[in-house]
Design a protein around this motif. Structure first.
Motif, mmCIF file in Angstrom:
data_model
loop_
_atom_site.group_PDB
_atom_site.id
_atom_site.type_symbol
_atom_site.label_atom_id
_atom_site.label_comp_id
_atom_site.label_asym_id
_atom_site.label_seq_id
_atom_site.Cartn_x
_atom_site.Cartn_y
_atom_site.Cartn_z
ATOM 1 N N SER A 1 48.249 56.237 59.656
ATOM 2 C CA SER A 1 47.684 56.283 61.011
ATOM 3 C C SER A 1 46.173 56.519 60.968
ATOM 4 O O SER A 1 45.436 56.017 61.817
ATOM 5 N N ALA A 2 45.697 57.262 59.964
ATOM 6 C CA ALA A 2 44.254 57.509 59.862
ATOM 7 C C ALA A 2 43.521 56.212 59.534
ATOM 8 O O ALA A 2 42.444 55.938 60.065
ATOM 9 N N LEU A 3 44.142 55.386 58.671
ATOM 10 C CA LEU A 3 43.525 54.105 58.330
ATOM 11 C C LEU A 3 43.527 53.169 59.542
ATOM 12 O O LEU A 3 42.588 52.400 59.738
ATOM 13 N N ARG A 4 44.580 53.251 60.358
ATOM 14 C CA ARG A 4 44.614 52.407 61.565
ATOM 15 C C ARG A 4 43.516 52.816 62.542
ATOM 16 O O ARG A 4 42.850 51.969 63.130
ATOM 17 N N LEU A 5 43.339 54.120 62.717
ATOM 18 C CA LEU A 5 42.287 54.588 63.619
ATOM 19 C C LEU A 5 40.916 54.153 63.115
ATOM 20 O O LEU A 5 40.031 53.787 63.890
ATOM 21 N N ALA A 6 40.747 54.186 61.797
ATOM 22 C CA ALA A 6 39.473 53.756 61.216
ATOM 23 C C ALA A 6 39.251 52.273 61.474
ATOM 24 O O ALA A 6 38.162 51.854 61.875
ATOM 25 N N ALA A 7 40.310 51.470 61.279
ATOM 26 C CA ALA A 7 40.197 50.017 61.440
ATOM 27 C C ALA A 7 39.864 49.635 62.879
ATOM 28 O O ALA A 7 39.093 48.706 63.123
ATOM 29 N N GLU A 8 40.427 50.372 63.833
ATOM 30 C CA GLU A 8 40.129 50.119 65.250
ATOM 31 C C GLU A 8 38.650 50.214 65.546
ATOM 32 O O GLU A 8 38.149 49.645 66.497
ATOM 33 N N ASP A 9 37.965 50.986 64.728
ATOM 34 C CA ASP A 9 36.553 51.255 64.960
ATOM 35 C C ASP A 9 35.675 50.499 63.953
ATOM 36 O O ASP A 9 34.521 50.836 63.738
ATOM 37 N N GLY A 10 36.277 49.490 63.288
ATOM 38 C CA GLY A 10 35.502 48.685 62.333
ATOM 39 C C GLY A 10 35.193 49.407 61.035
ATOM 40 O O GLY A 10 34.250 49.081 60.324
ATOM 41 N N ARG A 11 36.000 50.421 60.732
ATOM 42 C CA ARG A 11 35.749 51.192 59.508
ATOM 43 C C ARG A 11 36.989 51.203 58.632
ATOM 44 O O ARG A 11 38.070 50.795 59.042
ATOM 45 N N THR A 12 36.814 51.717 57.424
ATOM 46 C CA THR A 12 37.966 51.938 56.573
ATOM 47 C C THR A 12 37.684 53.157 55.701
ATOM 48 O O THR A 12 36.609 53.752 55.782
ATOM 49 N N VAL A 13 38.685 53.527 54.888
ATOM 50 C CA VAL A 13 38.538 54.719 54.057
ATOM 51 C C VAL A 13 38.520 54.294 52.591
ATOM 52 O O VAL A 13 39.337 53.482 52.167
ATOM 53 N N ARG A 14 37.580 54.820 51.831
ATOM 54 C CA ARG A 14 37.519 54.581 50.397
ATOM 55 C C ARG A 14 37.346 55.914 49.682
ATOM 56 O O ARG A 14 36.689 56.826 50.211
ATOM 57 N N LEU A 15 37.916 56.002 48.475
ATOM 58 C CA LEU A 15 37.701 57.202 47.663
ATOM 59 C C LEU A 15 36.336 57.032 46.996
ATOM 60 O O LEU A 15 36.173 56.233 46.081
ATOM 61 N N ILE A 16 35.363 57.787 47.499
ATOM 62 C CA ILE A 16 33.981 57.616 47.053
ATOM 63 C C ILE A 16 33.582 58.795 46.165
ATOM 64 O O ILE A 16 33.778 59.952 46.524
ATOM 65 N N GLY A 17 33.036 58.473 45.010
ATOM 66 C CA GLY A 17 32.475 59.498 44.129
ATOM 67 C C GLY A 17 30.960 59.466 44.235
ATOM 68 O O GLY A 17 30.374 58.390 44.346
ATOM 69 N N GLU A 18 30.357 60.647 44.239
ATOM 70 C CA GLU A 18 28.900 60.728 44.321
ATOM 71 C C GLU A 18 28.397 61.694 43.261
ATOM 72 O O GLU A 18 28.944 62.785 43.113
ATOM 73 N N ALA A 19 27.343 61.295 42.553
ATOM 74 C CA ALA A 19 26.742 62.177 41.557
ATOM 75 C C ALA A 19 25.237 62.201 41.743
ATOM 76 O O ALA A 19 24.604 61.162 41.957
ATOM 77 N N THR A 20 24.682 63.403 41.700
ATOM 78 C CA THR A 20 23.229 63.542 41.603
ATOM 79 C C THR A 20 23.013 64.463 40.399
ATOM 80 O O THR A 20 23.972 64.845 39.728
ATOM 81 N N GLY A 21 21.777 64.825 40.150
ATOM 82 C CA GLY A 21 21.537 65.779 39.064
ATOM 83 C C GLY A 21 21.965 67.184 39.454
ATOM 84 O O GLY A 21 21.926 68.097 38.636
ATOM 85 N N GLU A 22 22.386 67.372 40.715
ATOM 86 C CA GLU A 22 22.762 68.715 41.181
ATOM 87 C C GLU A 22 24.205 68.854 41.634
ATOM 88 O O GLU A 22 24.754 69.947 41.611
ATOM 89 N N THR A 23 24.809 67.747 42.085
ATOM 90 C CA THR A 23 26.152 67.872 42.650
ATOM 91 C C THR A 23 27.052 66.721 42.232
ATOM 92 O O THR A 23 26.578 65.629 41.919
ATOM 93 N N VAL A 24 28.350 67.003 42.254
ATOM 94 C CA VAL A 24 29.355 65.963 42.039
ATOM 95 C C VAL A 24 30.415 66.128 43.117
ATOM 96 O O VAL A 24 30.935 67.224 43.318
ATOM 97 N N ARG A 25 30.696 65.052 43.817
ATOM 98 C CA ARG A 25 31.667 65.148 44.905
ATOM 99 C C ARG A 25 32.508 63.879 44.933
ATOM 100 O O ARG A 25 31.973 62.774 44.862
ATOM 101 N N VAL A 26 33.817 64.049 45.044
ATOM 102 C CA VAL A 26 34.730 62.918 45.190
ATOM 103 C C VAL A 26 35.625 63.205 46.380
ATOM 104 O O VAL A 26 36.250 64.271 46.447
ATOM 105 N N ALA A 27 35.685 62.279 47.327
ATOM 106 C CA ALA A 27 36.520 62.485 48.507
ATOM 107 C C ALA A 27 36.745 61.155 49.204
ATOM 108 O O ALA A 27 35.942 60.229 49.063
ATOM 109 N N PRO A 28 37.851 61.062 49.973
ATOM 110 C CA PRO A 28 37.996 59.886 50.828
ATOM 111 C C PRO A 28 36.905 59.924 51.900
ATOM 112 O O PRO A 28 36.689 60.975 52.506
#
Lengths: 328, 225
Positions: free
Chosen positions: A249-276
């Motif tokens: 249902s969360a993906l459907r709500l996202a799609a209604e608004d032209g969006r979607t969900v991806r598991l995104i990883g982010e790294a900088t020299g200070e932080t590491v974060r992985v989340a949908p």
């Protein structure tokens, strides 16, 4: 170059198979219980016979009649570490790399464990060795993520983010496209061989987090004037959440608004974060299926996007052999 | 904004202007919405409308927060009139309370851009809390997903809590509860945040989600052009 390949899974076997195409020679292959070391005799060159290795592994579950320790002691220029990723002490992969460095040989890793969990220990070993380490294959499979960051120079890279796990991406893509729930799509992915029987490593974000931790280490150590000042990252430093409980249902709500969900990883020299994360449905980061994408933010070169296959034997082996080429 | 019911299991709740502060269908709001447009058109009739526009008076809306005490409204209007503002309408929402328990008031007036800045400054000097001035307040929009036991954990309380955070207002909510209210459900929220305060707004939602054991899917802000 003469290569010793440790680990005879999909990646190790592909390296053995493709090495000659890249002008290299495999002089030893080992798995966890057996090894084959070329004796330099016979009508072939000094290398081992790739077809025979694969045949023995398939038929008898061993790569040869030698001891794994013999492969580590063989006369190679670079050790290819392609054993399964382990967390914590990253053994036995870490010891394999240490053995190579202590012998002043190079090590090329496809195993994420040592670079994600013991980057500082590897740096110490490198200080006393004439060998080098490379680990392009640990991040994004075929995608040249690490070498691109190195080419741009880590000090000029502000962040690296992307979709770094094909299994999780496949599941989210199918859930959004078919309106199905997680459990249903996971079963389908397992049938297709896209997800493992125990998918935790992928769907809980651990695999993506390890890749981001490796990138954070590259950024942190690469940007520091003195490596002693660089911050070392391990999995414990990563803020990780997975996709296991994301409802359809969360993906459907996202799609209604032209969006979607991806598991995104982010790294900088200070932080590491992985989340949908919510991303535009047709945006750059919303790659489909098992595709991966790496997005690099730079200070002078804008944003770079590289997408491609993030897993697979030949794909990952191409990254390994690219690293071997850089060591020549 | 798709305030539509796409699936049978979707229930949409549209909220505007900070939830409780809905502009009633009264004559005041009609007058305000209609008149300024005509006047703006009038300005454009001048031959060199472009260069003229920056100093021409235009209509501004300020949203104030007043204590529920006698004389507060009058005290708030003085700085506007005294600084060259031409009062057009006042919408005194006595029935509503802001998250801090005060009365929200919307005031429309005409003023040149320079005078408008002076008026806002004068209001603040007088100790009047200006919640919104012109377009300043909600400069950034951010969409998030929440899922988990949204209904069991009191969705309306959750929304009020987000409203109470000074950085953002909930502009729109879509809820999907395919398994009924007992089971896990999802919501898509569009938040309007003050300029530069999106991160603060997200931090407030994170805290709320953490406390109510809800899962939050944040947008990747500042990435997609």
């Amino acid at each position: 170059m003469r290569l010793a390949v440790v680990g005879a899974g999909a990646v190790g076997r592909s390296v053995v198979d493709l090495a000659s195409e890249y002008g290299h020679e495999v002089v030893a292959v080992a798995d966890s219980s057996s090894a084959v070391v070329a004796d330099g005799k016979g009508d072939r060159d000094a290398g081992v016979d790739p077809d025979a290795v694969v045949a023995r592994k398939t038929e008898r579950g061993i790569v040869g009649d030698d001891d794994p320790a013999d492969a580590l002691a063989a006369d190679y220029d670079a050790l290819v570490e392609a054993t399964p990723t382990t967390l914590g002490d990253a053994e036995p992969g870490f010891s394999h790399v240490r053995t190579a460095l202590e012998r002043d040989r190079h090590a090329v890793l496809a195993n994420k464990g040592p670079v994600a969990e013991r980057f500082g220990d590897l740096r110490s070993l490198l200080n006393d060795s004439d060998g080098e380490i490379r680990f392009e294959a640990t991040v994004g499979g075929a995608i040249p993520a690490v070498s691109t960051v190195e080419d741009i120079e880590p000090g000029h890279v502000t962040a690296v983010r992307g979709v770094l796990n094909g299994t999780a991406n496949f599941i989210l893509t199918r859930m959004a496209a078919e309106g199905l729930d997680y459990d249903h799509v996971l079963a389908e992915a397992q049938d297709l061989g896209v997800a493992e029987a125990d998918p935790s490593f992928d769907v809980d974000g651990t695999d993506a987090a390890l890749k981001c931790v490796i990138l954070a280490n590259v950024l942190s150590f690469g940007a520091a004037d003195d490596p002693a000042d660089a911050r070392e990252f391990t999995l414990d430093d990563a803020d990780v959440s997975g996709i296991r409980d994301v409802p359809g249902s969360a993906l459907r709500l996202a799609a209604e608004d032209g969006r979607t969900v991806r598991l995104i990883g982010e790294a900088t020299g200070e932080t590491v974060r992985v989340a949908p994360r919510l991303v535009p449905e047709n945006g750059t980061l919303a790659v489909s299926g098992t595709q991966n994408i790496v997005q690099i933010e730079t200070t002078h070169a804008g944003r770079l996007n590289i997408s491609g296959r993030g897993a697979g034997g030949p794909e990952t082996a191409s990254a390994v052999l690219g690293d071997v080429g850089r060591l020549e | 904004m798709p305030d539509r019911t796409a699936d049978g299991d979707l229930r949409n709740v549209a909220r505007r202007d900070g939830g409780g502060f809905r502009r009633g269908g009264g004559g005041v709001s009609d007058a305000r919405d209609g008149v300024p447009e005509e006047e703006a058109d009038g300005e454009d009739v001048t031959p060199d409308g472009g260069g003229h526009a920056s100093t021409a008076p235009s209509t501004h809306t300020v949203r104030l927060e007043l204590a529920d005490e006698p004389g507060q409204l009058l005290a708030a209007l003085h700085p506007i009139a005294d600084n060259g503002g031409n009062l057009l309408s006042i919408y005194h929402e006595r029935g509503n309370k802001t998250p801090r328990g005060r009365i929200p008031v919307e005031v429309d007036f005409e003023a040149t851009p320079e005078r408008f800045e002076g008026i806002v400054e004068a209001l603040r000097t007088e100790g009047v809390n200006v919640m919104q001035a012109g377009t300043e307040r909600y400069a950034e929009e951010v969409t998030i997903l929440l899922f988990g036991h949204l209904i069991d954990t009191d969705l309306s309380d959750s929304l009020s809590r987000i409203e109470a955070c000074e950085s953002a207002s909930v502009a729109d909510v879509s809820l999907a509860a395919p398994q009924g209210t007992e089971e896990s459900s999802s919501a898509r929220l569009r938040l309007e945040a003050r300029a530069g305060e999106t991160e603060a707004a997200l931090a407030a939602v994170r805290e709320l989600a953490d406390e109510k054991k809800l899962r939050l899917v944040e947008p990747l802000t500042g990435v997609e052009a």
